[in-house]
Structure formats: C-alpha cells, structure tokens
Design a protein around this motif. Structure first.
Motif, PDB file in Angstrom:
ATOM      1  N   THR A   1     -14.546   3.486  -1.616  1.00 27.36           N
ATOM      2  CA  THR A   1     -14.539   3.290  -3.075  1.00 27.36           C
ATOM      3  C   THR A   1     -13.120   3.302  -3.628  1.00 27.36           C
ATOM      4  O   THR A   1     -12.733   2.437  -4.423  1.00 27.36           O
ATOM      5  CB  THR A   1     -15.375   4.388  -3.759  1.00 27.36           C
ATOM      6  N   ALA A   2     -12.308   4.280  -3.207  1.00 28.58           N
ATOM      7  CA  ALA A   2     -10.920   4.345  -3.671  1.00 28.58           C
ATOM      8  C   ALA A   2     -10.121   3.150  -3.169  1.00 28.58           C
ATOM      9  O   ALA A   2      -9.275   2.600  -3.889  1.00 28.58           O
ATOM     10  CB  ALA A   2     -10.273   5.657  -3.207  1.00 28.58           C
ATOM     11  N   PHE A   3     -10.378   2.750  -1.934  1.00 28.94           N
ATOM     12  CA  PHE A   3      -9.685   1.592  -1.362  1.00 28.94           C
ATOM     13  C   PHE A   3     -10.049   0.329  -2.146  1.00 28.94           C
ATOM     14  O   PHE A   3      -9.176  -0.471  -2.505  1.00 28.94           O
ATOM     15  CB  PHE A   3     -10.068   1.450   0.106  1.00 28.94           C
ATOM     16  N   GLN A   4     -11.330   0.148  -2.421  1.00 27.42           N
ATOM     17  CA  GLN A   4     -11.780  -1.021  -3.183  1.00 27.42           C
ATOM     18  C   GLN A   4     -11.134  -1.060  -4.570  1.00 27.42           C
ATOM     19  O   GLN A   4     -10.740  -2.127  -5.047  1.00 27.42           O
ATOM     20  CB  GLN A   4     -13.303  -0.984  -3.344  1.00 27.42           C
ATOM     21  N   GLN A   5     -11.060   0.086  -5.205  1.00 27.39           N
ATOM     22  CA  GLN A   5     -10.504   0.156  -6.555  1.00 27.39           C
ATOM     23  C   GLN A   5      -9.043  -0.279  -6.567  1.00 27.39           C
ATOM     24  O   GLN A   5      -8.612  -1.050  -7.434  1.00 27.39           O
ATOM     25  CB  GLN A   5     -10.636   1.575  -7.108  1.00 27.39           C
ATOM     26  N   ARG A   6      -8.255   0.205  -5.592  1.00 28.91           N
ATOM     27  CA  ARG A   6      -6.842  -0.181  -5.550  1.00 28.91           C
ATOM     28  C   ARG A   6      -6.677  -1.664  -5.223  1.00 28.91           C
ATOM     29  O   ARG A   6      -5.832  -2.344  -5.826  1.00 28.91           O
ATOM     30  CB  ARG A   6      -6.102   0.678  -4.510  1.00 28.91           C
ATOM     31  N   VAL A   7      -7.484  -2.168  -4.302  1.00 30.94           N
ATOM     32  CA  VAL A   7      -7.401  -3.586  -3.958  1.00 30.94           C
ATOM     33  C   VAL A   7      -7.778  -4.454  -5.156  1.00 30.94           C
ATOM     34  O   VAL A   7      -7.167  -5.506  -5.388  1.00 30.94           O
ATOM     35  CB  VAL A   7      -8.300  -3.906  -2.741  1.00 30.94           C
ATOM     36  N   LYS A   8      -8.743  -4.013  -5.917  1.00 35.52           N
ATOM     37  CA  LYS A   8      -9.127  -4.763  -7.109  1.00 35.52           C
ATOM     38  C   LYS A   8      -7.948  -4.889  -8.066  1.00 35.52           C
ATOM     39  O   LYS A   8      -7.732  -5.946  -8.685  1.00 35.52           O
ATOM     40  CB  LYS A   8     -10.303  -4.087  -7.805  1.00 35.52           C
TER      41      LYS A   8
ATOM     42  N   GLU B   1      -6.046  10.933   5.789  1.00 37.47           N
ATOM     43  CA  GLU B   1      -5.880   9.580   6.335  1.00 37.47           C
ATOM     44  C   GLU B   1      -7.157   8.749   6.241  1.00 37.47           C
ATOM     45  O   GLU B   1      -7.114   7.524   6.401  1.00 37.47           O
ATOM     46  CB  GLU B   1      -5.402   9.643   7.790  1.00 37.47           C
ATOM     47  N   PHE B   2      -8.288   9.401   5.972  1.00 33.56           N
ATOM     48  CA  PHE B   2      -9.551   8.690   5.809  1.00 33.56           C
ATOM     49  C   PHE B   2      -9.826   8.506   4.318  1.00 33.56           C
ATOM     50  O   PHE B   2     -10.344   9.396   3.645  1.00 33.56           O
ATOM     51  CB  PHE B   2     -10.701   9.444   6.482  1.00 33.56           C
ATOM     52  N   CYS B   3      -9.431   7.351   3.817  1.00 32.20           N
ATOM     53  CA  CYS B   3      -9.589   7.032   2.396  1.00 32.20           C
ATOM     54  C   CYS B   3     -11.026   6.593   2.136  1.00 32.20           C
ATOM     55  O   CYS B   3     -11.614   5.858   2.950  1.00 32.20           O
ATOM     56  CB  CYS B   3      -8.627   5.899   2.041  1.00 32.20           C
TER      57      CYS B   3
ATOM     58  N   LEU C   1       0.822  -1.217   0.000  1.00 34.27           N
ATOM     59  CA  LEU C   1       0.000   0.000   0.000  1.00 34.27           C
ATOM     60  C   LEU C   1       0.857   1.268   0.000  1.00 34.27           C
ATOM     61  O   LEU C   1       0.341   2.366   0.206  1.00 34.27           O
ATOM     62  CB  LEU C   1      -0.941  -0.017   1.206  1.00 34.27           C
ATOM     63  N   ASP C   2       2.160   1.105  -0.229  1.00 29.75           N
ATOM     64  CA  ASP C   2       3.090   2.228  -0.393  1.00 29.75           C
ATOM     65  C   ASP C   2       3.218   3.120   0.842  1.00 29.75           C
ATOM     66  O   ASP C   2       3.374   4.336   0.736  1.00 29.75           O
ATOM     67  CB  ASP C   2       2.694   3.086  -1.602  1.00 29.75           C
ATOM     68  N   VAL C   3       3.191   2.494   2.044  1.00 31.48           N
ATOM     69  CA  VAL C   3       3.375   3.265   3.277  1.00 31.48           C
ATOM     70  C   VAL C   3       4.406   2.605   4.191  1.00 31.48           C
ATOM     71  O   VAL C   3       4.425   2.855   5.398  1.00 31.48           O
ATOM     72  CB  VAL C   3       2.037   3.452   4.032  1.00 31.48           C
TER      73      VAL C   3
ATOM     74  N   ASN D   1       0.523   3.093  16.337  1.00 33.66           N
ATOM     75  CA  ASN D   1      -0.026   4.339  16.875  1.00 33.66           C
ATOM     76  C   ASN D   1       0.018   5.512  15.900  1.00 33.66           C
ATOM     77  O   ASN D   1      -0.181   6.665  16.296  1.00 33.66           O
ATOM     78  CB  ASN D   1       0.713   4.746  18.174  1.00 33.66           C
ATOM     79  N   ARG D   2       0.264   5.229  14.611  1.00 31.15           N
ATOM     80  CA  ARG D   2       0.314   6.300  13.618  1.00 31.15           C
ATOM     81  C   ARG D   2      -0.765   6.097  12.562  1.00 31.15           C
ATOM     82  O   ARG D   2      -0.985   4.983  12.096  1.00 31.15           O
ATOM     83  CB  ARG D   2       1.676   6.341  12.911  1.00 31.15           C
ATOM     84  N   ASN D   3      -1.422   7.186  12.180  1.00 34.55           N
ATOM     85  CA  ASN D   3      -2.299   7.153  11.022  1.00 34.55           C
ATOM     86  C   ASN D   3      -1.439   7.159   9.767  1.00 34.55           C
ATOM     87  O   ASN D   3      -0.428   7.873   9.692  1.00 34.55           O
ATOM     88  CB  ASN D   3      -3.223   8.373  10.988  1.00 34.55           C
ATOM     89  N   LEU D   4      -1.834   6.374   8.763  1.00 32.68           N
ATOM     90  CA  LEU D   4      -1.104   6.317   7.506  1.00 32.68           C
ATOM     91  C   LEU D   4      -1.998   6.824   6.380  1.00 32.68           C
ATOM     92  O   LEU D   4      -3.091   6.303   6.170  1.00 32.68           O
ATOM     93  CB  LEU D   4      -0.653   4.882   7.209  1.00 32.68           C
ATOM     94  N   SER D   5      -1.549   7.826   5.691  1.00 30.03           N
ATOM     95  CA  SER D   5      -2.305   8.350   4.552  1.00 30.03           C
ATOM     96  C   SER D   5      -1.890   7.580   3.303  1.00 30.03           C
ATOM     97  O   SER D   5      -0.727   7.619   2.907  1.00 30.03           O
ATOM     98  CB  SER D   5      -2.027   9.845   4.372  1.00 30.03           C
ATOM     99  N   LEU D   6      -2.830   6.888   2.698  1.00 33.20           N
ATOM    100  CA  LEU D   6      -2.537   6.038   1.545  1.00 33.20           C
ATOM    101  C   LEU D   6      -2.380   6.892   0.292  1.00 33.20           C
ATOM    102  O   LEU D   6      -3.278   7.671  -0.049  1.00 33.20           O
ATOM    103  CB  LEU D   6      -3.654   5.016   1.362  1.00 33.20           C
ATOM    104  N   PRO D   7      -1.255   6.750  -0.414  1.00 29.80           N
ATOM    105  CA  PRO D   7      -0.988   7.615  -1.580  1.00 29.80           C
ATOM    106  C   PRO D   7      -2.069   7.565  -2.646  1.00 29.80           C
ATOM    107  O   PRO D   7      -2.358   8.587  -3.284  1.00 29.80           O
ATOM    108  CB  PRO D   7       0.346   7.079  -2.119  1.00 29.80           C
ATOM    109  N   PHE D   8      -2.686   6.403  -2.856  1.00 28.72           N
ATOM    110  CA  PHE D   8      -3.702   6.317  -3.903  1.00 28.72           C
ATOM    111  C   PHE D   8      -5.006   7.002  -3.497  1.00 28.72           C
ATOM    112  O   PHE D   8      -5.966   7.033  -4.272  1.00 28.72           O
ATOM    113  CB  PHE D   8      -3.951   4.859  -4.303  1.00 28.72           C
ATOM    114  N   CYS D   9      -5.048   7.550  -2.292  1.00 26.31           N
ATOM    115  CA  CYS D   9      -6.234   8.282  -1.838  1.00 26.31           C
ATOM    116  C   CYS D   9      -5.986   9.785  -1.748  1.00 26.31           C
ATOM    117  O   CYS D   9      -6.811  10.522  -1.213  1.00 26.31           O
ATOM    118  CB  CYS D   9      -6.683   7.764  -0.470  1.00 26.31           C
ATOM    119  N   PHE D  10      -4.844  10.249  -2.252  1.00 28.21           N
ATOM    120  CA  PHE D  10      -4.492  11.665  -2.119  1.00 28.21           C
ATOM    121  C   PHE D  10      -5.358  12.574  -2.978  1.00 28.21           C
ATOM    122  O   PHE D  10      -5.572  13.741  -2.642  1.00 28.21           O
ATOM    123  CB  PHE D  10      -3.017  11.880  -2.482  1.00 28.21           C
TER     124      PHE D  10
END
Length: 443
Positions: free
Chosen positions: A416-423, A411-413, A334-336, A391-400
């Motif tokens: 829909t964007a999460f599903q698309q990347r997982v697909k 940090e709140f993806c 997930l690039d983090v 203990n850290r929030n991770l901001s996913l690059p594909f949700c920027f």
C-alpha cells in the motif's frame, strides 16, 4: 575493481520472515561488460587500444531466412531455413578480424557474467527457494524484456539461458524476449521521446559542469597528458563521462590503463563529478516522474495484479535487461542511491511477498469430528515489497513510518505504501508533460 560485476550472492541471500511467502520477483539488470562507446585515450602515453578483439563468442550465429517464393506467414514457416553466418568488423582499410568488437558491444566477458547471473538466479529461485519451477512448462510464469540495444538483448539471452537452459523447456515452449519501439521505451529515462526530459537533462549537465569545475582542476596536472593536454572537465574534450566510460570498460575487461586511473582518490573525484552530471536531476520530482514514473507504474500495476488475483495470475518472475542509467535512476527516484556508478551486470530486484497468518489450533469440534469439521486455513492479510541492490536490502525512506512496513523489518515496505509513492511519481499524461519544454527555462 568497482568497474567489475558483483556476483549475486546466493548463499548470503537473506531469507524473509517465515510469515512471508514470495509471490513475484522483478529483476532489472544492467548489461554485461562491453567495449567503450567511443574511441578515447588511444594516443600515447595512455595507449588504450582502439580495436578490442574480445568478441569471439558472438561472431557465429544462425539467421532465419525465408524461401524466395514464400508469400504469406504459412509459407514462410514452411520454407524457413537456418543460415550459418559469421560476423566481422571491417576497418576503414578494408581489413577485418573475426573477434573484433563494435563500439559499445558486449564482450565475451560480458556474455559470461550475464550468463552467470542467470545461473545464480536459478540457484536462488529454483534450487534454494523452490519459488520457480524446474522447467518452463507455462510461458505465463516468465516475462523477459530488453531495450532495443544489441548489448542488452544479448545480455538477456545469456541470462535466460542461465536461468532456463534449453533442456529445461517443455515441448513447444519458446520463451519470448520482448522489445519496445524507441518512443514507447520506459526501461530508461527516454530523452529521445521526451523533449522536456532532454532539456532538463542538458540543463543539469551544464549546472554540474560549473559546480564541479573546482574539484576537477587539481586533476589536470596528473591526467591532462593523456588527453592531448586538455583540461579534465565535465564538458571537456573528451567529456569526462567519456573518459570514465573508457577507463571503466577497460578495467572491467582486463585492459591495461595508466596507473593514475587506479588511484582511488582520483577515480572517486571523477565518479562523483560524472554521477552529478547524469543524476542530479533526480533530486526533483518532475525529473523523476518523466524519467522513471512510467517504469515504476508498470512495476506497481503488475504487483497489484498479482496481489489481487493470486494464483490466477501465473506470472512469477520478470527480468528486464537495461542500462546503468536505469538502475541509478530507479535508486535515485526511490531515495536509496549510493551515488556510485552501477557496475556491469549489476541488478536491482523488487520482491513481492504475501503475509499469511498461521492456522489456528484445532477446535473442540475438530477434535471430535476430525477433518469433517470446518478448519481455519491460512489467509492473505497484507502484501510487502522488498527492494534489493547488489546483494543489499534497501529500506525505502517513504516506508519508515509505523504501519508502512513489516513490524521490526523496515526493508519490507507495505504494498500500500509502495503503491501510494509510485502513484505520486506517475505522470498523468506523460506525452503532454514531455511537450512542455517550450514553456520552461532550463533548470
């Protein structure tokens, strides 16, 4: 020390914006502190013990035994008894010590830290957030799963006991710990069942050994004396990953190691090389799909089901007991990934939130007729996923991108964007893809 666990910070947990309601939590935890998986650095001057007597708490247990005349399931249930036993590790000379650990076994410290993780999860999701019920009255609220390795199974038992002590079970509730057969396992990069992944893994290890050799040569003068004069190399004798494992395990369990292994510059160099060996493959999409695609697909499908069915889906928390390679693999895919080896009892959490819109002010009709008039209630508009690690929030690059995350809170993806990347990361036919090794050269 970096090798030690990082406790879950309940007090410092960042609350979600008020318009977000927590719906489901997925936890992926590395097992607790363990002994090394191999015997290394035993000879002087390193003198790290070969035998570790740190497993007293895991030596006494009860085993279910069936009566000799029990022929069917009903009879077995009627004649089951609890047999009190003690385990001990027998050495080559026939001697044994009641508290001695097996190689790679969860130590008493590891049992304590994984139990404490369960306690912290309870403090957070039961006591602080009121997300989970105080008692398990419905097994459908929880999901517990481990790889088949004893240290992950025992770690999960400790986590579950900390989250829900036996006094918090309603009558008849016995939580299940689920374990898959090795060929079906997806809680780690399954090189055993995927030949193509095994070949890729070996290829990246060979490439890392060549690429990192020049950075390791300066360590020979300081460290070779601890491995019989051999050079410090990724593919050396012993392998660098083995040295790293022994040192990290020793540090985490309070075992004395040579002073050079407390030198940050030395350990950073070793860690960087080992991380490259094990995880450089995740820079390619093929490796990501074969190693973590199925696991992320499981996660996405369960979140989607919860989003679609809401309260009709009772599942609230899913806890998975796994390994360092799984946590680093998820973060890399997930690039983090922070390029640091995950500590014992480290955990990654995915939280699913539902966004609700506030109730509208009372209309004129409501003012006149009170509760008999139609009301505007809260409704679901969107779902969001937050990933957390140590203990850290991770901001996913594909949700920027705008529209792919909660406005003002990257940090709140969006689900829909999460599903698309997982697909994109999910293999269409994993078994078929795993059989294509013969048609590829090593990377």
């Amino acid at each position: 020390m970096p090798a030690r666990e990082v406790p879950l910070d309940v007090d410092g947990y960042p609350m979600a914006p008020p318009e977000l309601v927590l719906e489901q939590v997925h936890v992926y935890a590395r097992h607790g502190e363990r002994t090394p998986v191999g015997v290394r650095l035993v000879d002087p001057p390193a003198s790290i013990p070969q035998h570790w007597t740190m497993c007293q708490n895991g030596r006494q247990f009860r085993a279910a035994v069936a009566g000799s005349h029990a022929l069917d399931e009903t009879s077995i249930q009627q004649h089951d008894a609890s047999l009190l036993l003690r385990r001990a590790v027998e050495r080559r000379d026939g001697s044994f010590h009641d508290s001695e650990c097996m190689l790679g076994e969860l130590t008493d410290i590891g049992r304590a830290t994984t139990y404490n993780l369960g306690v912290a999860l309870r403090k957070l999701y039961v006591d602080k957030l009121n997300f989970l019920p105080d008692r398990i009255g419905h097994e459908g609220h929880v999901y517990f799963r481990s790889t088949q390795v004893p240290r992950t199974i025992e770690s999960l038992q400790q986590i579950v006991h900390g989250l829900y002590p036996t006094t918090k079970y309603d009558n008849g509730i016995v939580p299940r710990i689920l374990i898959r057969n090795p060929r079906d396992e997806n809680l780690l990069g399954n090189t055993m069942a995927c030949r193509r992944l095994e070949v890729l893994n070996a290829g990246f290890a060979i490439a890392a050994a060549k690429a990192m050799e020049h950075t390791l040569e300066p360590l020979d003068e300081k460290l070779s004396k601890y491995i019989r004069g051999n050079p410090i190399r990724i593919d050396g004798q012993p392998r660098l990953s083995g040295i790293f494992d022994t040192v990290r395990s020793a540090q985490a369990n309070g075992v004395k190691v040579p002073p050079e292994f407390h030198d940050k510059a030395i350990m950073d160099t070793i860690e960087r090389a080992v991380v490259t060996e094990w995880f450089a493959g995740y820079k390619t999409e093929e490796f990501r799909r074969l190693a973590m695609g199925r696991l992320l697909d499981d996660l996405s499908r369960k979140m989607t089901h919860k989003a679609d069915y809401g309260e009709k889906d009772p599942l609230k928390i899913l806890i998975h007991s796994t390994h360092d390679t799984a946590l680093a693999g998820l973060a890399s895919t997930l690039d983090v990934f922070d390029e640091r080896w995950p500590a014992f009892t480290a955990s990654i959490t995915f939280e699913l939130f539902r966004k609700v819109e506030p109730e509208s002010p009372k209309s004129f009709l409501q003012s006149l007729f009170g509760t008999f008039a139609p009301t505007s209630s809260k409704r679901t508009s969107e779902h969001f996923v937050r990933m957390r690690y140590q203990n850290r929030n991770l901001s996913l690059p594909f949700c920027f991108e705008e529209g792919s995350h909660l406005k003002g809170s990257p940090e709140f993806c969006t689900l829909t964007a999460f599903q698309q990347r997982v697909k994109e990361l999910t293999p269409q036919d994993w078994e078929k893809d795993c059989l294509t090794a013969a048609s590829h050269t090593r990377s």
